[in-house]
Design a protein around this motif. Structure first.
Motif, PDB file in Angstrom:
ATOM      1  N   GLN A  44       0.914  -1.240  -0.012  1.00  0.00           N
ATOM      2  CA  GLN A  44       0.038   0.065  -0.059  1.00  0.00           C
ATOM      3  C   GLN A  44       0.835   1.285   0.080  1.00  0.00           C
ATOM      4  OE1 GLN A  44      -2.300   0.644   3.384  1.00  0.00           O
ATOM      5  NE2 GLN A  44      -3.837   1.983   2.306  1.00  0.00           N
ATOM      6  N   CYS A  45       1.877   1.206   0.953  1.00  0.00           N
ATOM      7  CA  CYS A  45       2.881   2.531   0.824  1.00  0.00           C
ATOM      8  C   CYS A  45       3.417   2.371  -0.578  1.00  0.00           C
ATOM      9  CB  CYS A  45       3.850   2.297   2.092  1.00  0.00           C
ATOM     10  SG  CYS A  45       3.268   2.521   3.655  1.00  0.00           S
ATOM     11  N   GLU A  46       3.948   1.422  -1.049  1.00  0.00           N
ATOM     12  CA  GLU A  46       4.736   1.562  -2.350  1.00  0.00           C
ATOM     13  C   GLU A  46       3.498   2.235  -3.532  1.00  0.00           C
ATOM     14  OE1 GLU A  46       6.233  -2.269  -3.347  1.00  0.00           O
ATOM     15  OE2 GLU A  46       8.021  -2.002  -1.681  1.00  0.00           O
ATOM     16  N   GLN A  47       2.381   1.599  -3.400  1.00  0.00           N
ATOM     17  CA  GLN A  47       1.349   2.349  -4.398  1.00  0.00           C
ATOM     18  C   GLN A  47       1.027   3.774  -4.240  1.00  0.00           C
ATOM     19  OE1 GLN A  47      -2.156  -0.088  -3.744  1.00  0.00           O
ATOM     20  NE2 GLN A  47      -1.343  -1.907  -5.124  1.00  0.00           N
ATOM     21  N   ILE A  48       0.996   4.217  -2.799  1.00  0.00           N
ATOM     22  CA  ILE A  48       0.764   5.512  -2.650  1.00  0.00           C
ATOM     23  C   ILE A  48       2.022   6.271  -3.073  1.00  0.00           C
ATOM     24  CG2 ILE A  48       0.687   7.325  -0.751  1.00  0.00           C
ATOM     25  CD1 ILE A  48      -0.894   5.384   0.890  1.00  0.00           C
ATOM     26  N   LEU A  49       3.230   5.992  -3.054  1.00  0.00           N
ATOM     27  CA  LEU A  49       4.429   6.608  -3.540  1.00  0.00           C
ATOM     28  C   LEU A  49       4.593   6.861  -4.725  1.00  0.00           C
ATOM     29  CD1 LEU A  49       6.867   5.475  -0.472  1.00  0.00           C
ATOM     30  CD2 LEU A  49       5.900   7.585  -0.700  1.00  0.00           C
ATOM     31  N   ALA A  50       4.092   5.646  -5.423  1.00  0.00           N
ATOM     32  CA  ALA A  50       4.335   5.511  -6.865  1.00  0.00           C
ATOM     33  C   ALA A  50       3.367   6.499  -7.716  1.00  0.00           C
ATOM     34  CB  ALA A  50       3.811   3.981  -7.379  1.00  0.00           C
ATOM     35  N   LEU A  51       2.259   7.362  -6.922  1.00  0.00           N
ATOM     36  CA  LEU A  51       1.359   8.102  -7.666  1.00  0.00           C
ATOM     37  C   LEU A  51       2.392   9.285  -8.204  1.00  0.00           C
ATOM     38  CD1 LEU A  51      -1.621   7.854  -5.280  1.00  0.00           C
ATOM     39  CD2 LEU A  51      -1.343   6.847  -7.458  1.00  0.00           C
ATOM     40  N   PRO A  52       2.119   9.819  -9.309  1.00  0.00           N
ATOM     41  CA  PRO A  52       2.872  11.200  -9.744  1.00  0.00           C
ATOM     42  C   PRO A  52       2.757  12.258  -8.623  1.00  0.00           C
ATOM     43  CG  PRO A  52       1.274  10.394 -11.290  1.00  0.00           C
ATOM     44  CD  PRO A  52       1.055   9.506 -10.093  1.00  0.00           C
ATOM     45  N   GLU A  53       1.866  12.480  -8.253  1.00  0.00           N
ATOM     46  CA  GLU A  53       1.441  13.648  -7.396  1.00  0.00           C
ATOM     47  C   GLU A  53       0.850  13.021  -6.189  1.00  0.00           C
ATOM     48  OE1 GLU A  53       2.120  16.953  -7.841  1.00  0.00           O
ATOM     49  OE2 GLU A  53       3.115  16.500  -9.881  1.00  0.00           O
ATOM     50  N   HIS A  54       1.549  12.293  -5.471  1.00  0.00           N
ATOM     51  CA  HIS A  54       1.199  11.856  -4.268  1.00  0.00           C
ATOM     52  C   HIS A  54       0.840  12.712  -2.987  1.00  0.00           C
ATOM     53  CE1 HIS A  54       5.422  11.491  -3.540  1.00  0.00           C
ATOM     54  NE2 HIS A  54       5.176  11.503  -2.186  1.00  0.00           N
ATOM     55  N   ALA A  55      -0.172  13.261  -2.848  1.00  0.00           N
ATOM     56  CA  ALA A  55      -0.434  14.135  -1.879  1.00  0.00           C
ATOM     57  C   ALA A  55      -1.021  13.417  -0.494  1.00  0.00           C
ATOM     58  CB  ALA A  55      -1.929  14.950  -2.433  1.00  0.00           C
ATOM     59  N   LEU A  56      -1.145  11.941  -0.744  1.00  0.00           N
ATOM     60  CA  LEU A  56      -1.255  11.442   0.468  1.00  0.00           C
ATOM     61  C   LEU A  56      -0.037  10.983   1.183  1.00  0.00           C
ATOM     62  CD1 LEU A  56      -3.774   8.584  -1.025  1.00  0.00           C
ATOM     63  CD2 LEU A  56      -4.257  10.510   0.411  1.00  0.00           C
ATOM     64  N   GLU A  57      -0.113  10.800   2.558  1.00  0.00           N
ATOM     65  CA  GLU A  57       0.874  10.544   3.283  1.00  0.00           C
ATOM     66  C   GLU A  57       1.271   8.777   3.532  1.00  0.00           C
ATOM     67  OE1 GLU A  57       4.492  10.682   5.538  1.00  0.00           O
ATOM     68  OE2 GLU A  57       3.425  12.496   4.738  1.00  0.00           O
ATOM     69  N   ALA A  58       2.297   8.240   3.186  1.00  0.00           N
ATOM     70  CA  ALA A  58       2.431   6.960   3.325  1.00  0.00           C
ATOM     71  C   ALA A  58       2.394   6.284   4.520  1.00  0.00           C
ATOM     72  CB  ALA A  58       3.751   6.418   2.268  1.00  0.00           C
ATOM     73  N   GLY A  59       2.503   7.112   5.399  1.00  0.00           N
ATOM     74  CA  GLY A  59       2.365   6.539   6.929  1.00  0.00           C
ATOM     75  C   GLY A  59       3.884   6.063   7.327  1.00  0.00           C
ATOM     76  N   PRO A  60       4.044   5.708   8.472  1.00  0.00           N
ATOM     77  CA  PRO A  60       5.196   5.438   9.218  1.00  0.00           C
ATOM     78  C   PRO A  60       5.952   4.086   8.516  1.00  0.00           C
ATOM     79  CG  PRO A  60       3.517   4.913  10.752  1.00  0.00           C
ATOM     80  CD  PRO A  60       2.760   5.377   9.521  1.00  0.00           C
ATOM     81  N   PRO A  61       7.078   4.152   8.566  1.00  0.00           N
ATOM     82  CA  PRO A  61       7.731   3.120   7.964  1.00  0.00           C
ATOM     83  C   PRO A  61       7.578   1.728   8.571  1.00  0.00           C
ATOM     84  CG  PRO A  61       9.746   4.342   9.176  1.00  0.00           C
ATOM     85  CD  PRO A  61       8.197   5.252   9.267  1.00  0.00           C
ATOM     86  N   GLU A  62       7.728   0.571   7.886  1.00  0.00           N
ATOM     87  CA  GLU A  62       7.468  -0.779   8.412  1.00  0.00           C
ATOM     88  C   GLU A  62       8.179  -0.918   9.630  1.00  0.00           C
ATOM     89  OE1 GLU A  62       7.826  -4.147   5.828  1.00  0.00           O
ATOM     90  OE2 GLU A  62       8.051  -2.810   4.031  1.00  0.00           O
ATOM     91  N   GLY A  63       9.531  -0.533   9.729  1.00  0.00           N
ATOM     92  CA  GLY A  63      10.288  -0.645  11.132  1.00  0.00           C
ATOM     93  C   GLY A  63       9.501  -0.136  12.429  1.00  0.00           C
ATOM     94  N   HIS A  64       8.623   0.709  12.124  1.00  0.00           N
ATOM     95  CA  HIS A  64       7.893   1.297  13.206  1.00  0.00           C
ATOM     96  C   HIS A  64       7.039   0.291  13.932  1.00  0.00           C
ATOM     97  CE1 HIS A  64       5.709   4.271  15.537  1.00  0.00           C
ATOM     98  NE2 HIS A  64       4.619   4.011  15.128  1.00  0.00           N
ATOM     99  N   PHE A  65       6.647  -0.695  13.179  1.00  0.00           N
ATOM    100  CA  PHE A  65       5.468  -1.875  13.641  1.00  0.00           C
ATOM    101  C   PHE A  65       6.458  -2.808  14.022  1.00  0.00           C
ATOM    102  CE2 PHE A  65       3.333   0.529  10.423  1.00  0.00           C
ATOM    103  CZ  PHE A  65       2.437   1.115  11.287  1.00  0.00           C
ATOM    104  N   SER A  66       7.820  -2.952  14.068  1.00  0.00           N
ATOM    105  CA  SER A  66       8.363  -4.395  14.578  1.00  0.00           C
ATOM    106  C   SER A  66       8.278  -4.334  16.105  1.00  0.00           C
ATOM    107  CB  SER A  66       9.818  -4.431  13.918  1.00  0.00           C
ATOM    108  OG  SER A  66       9.869  -4.346  12.756  1.00  0.00           O
ATOM    109  N   PRO A  67       8.323  -5.534  16.607  1.00  0.00           N
ATOM    110  CA  PRO A  67       8.497  -5.768  18.008  1.00  0.00           C
ATOM    111  C   PRO A  67       9.778  -5.175  18.618  1.00  0.00           C
ATOM    112  CG  PRO A  67       7.956  -7.838  16.878  1.00  0.00           C
ATOM    113  CD  PRO A  67       8.478  -6.846  16.026  1.00  0.00           C
ATOM    114  N   ALA A  68       9.522  -4.668  19.951  1.00  0.00           N
ATOM    115  CA  ALA A  68      10.944  -4.036  20.174  1.00  0.00           C
ATOM    116  C   ALA A  68      11.968  -4.960  20.717  1.00  0.00           C
ATOM    117  CB  ALA A  68      10.294  -3.001  21.436  1.00  0.00           C
TER     118      ALA A  68
END
Length: 123
Positions: A44-68
C-alpha cells in the motif's frame, strides 16, 4: 500410591504438552498474520508513493511496527528488522530529495517566468 503419582504426573505432562503445541500453533498463526499485514502495508505504501502527485502520506515506515525486544526474534527476524530500518532510512532520504526537487523545480519555473517578462531600461 506410587502408581497414582506416576499416572497423575503422566496425565499432567500430556496436558502441558498439548497446551504447548496449541500455543505454538497460535503463535505461528499470529506471526503469519503479522507478516501478511506487513506485506500488505508495504504494498500500500509503495502504491501511494508511486502516484505521480502523491498528496497522501504513506504512513510510518515498516520498522515502526516491529516488536521492540530483539531477544524475542530469531536471526531471520533480526535481519528483516535491519533491512526494514535501512528501507525506512532510504525512504526518508527519498522523500527529502523529492521535496528538494520540488523546491528547485518551482524556483527554476519562477526564473523562467521572470526571464520572459520584458524589462524596461531606465534612461
Amino acid at each position: 500410591m506410587l502408581e497414582e503419582v506416576k499416572t497423575s504426573y503422566h496425565s499432567r505432562e500430556e496436558q502441558l504438552t498439548k497446551t504447548i503445541r496449541s500455543y505454538r500453533k497460535r503463535i505461528q498463526g499470529l506471526s503469519n498474520t503479522y507478516q501478511q499485514l506487513l506485506i500488505a502495508y508495504r504494498l500500500q505504501c509503495e502504491q501511494i508513493l508511486a502516484l505521480p502527485e502523491h498528496a497522501l502520506e504513506a504512513g510510518p515506515p515498516e520498522g515502526h511496527f516491529s516488536p521492540a525486544g530483539a531477544e524475542l526474534r530469531g536471526e531471520t527476524e533480526r535481519e528483516l528488522h535491519r533491512l526494514r530500518e535501512d528501507k525506512a532510512r532510504l525512504e526518508s532520504q527519498l522523500k527529502l530529495a523529492r521535496e528538494q526537487m520540488a523546491v528547485l523545480t518551482e524556483s527554476s519555473q519562477r526564473r523562467m517566468f521572470c526571464d520572459r517578462i520584458p524589462r524596461f531600461a531606465h534612461t
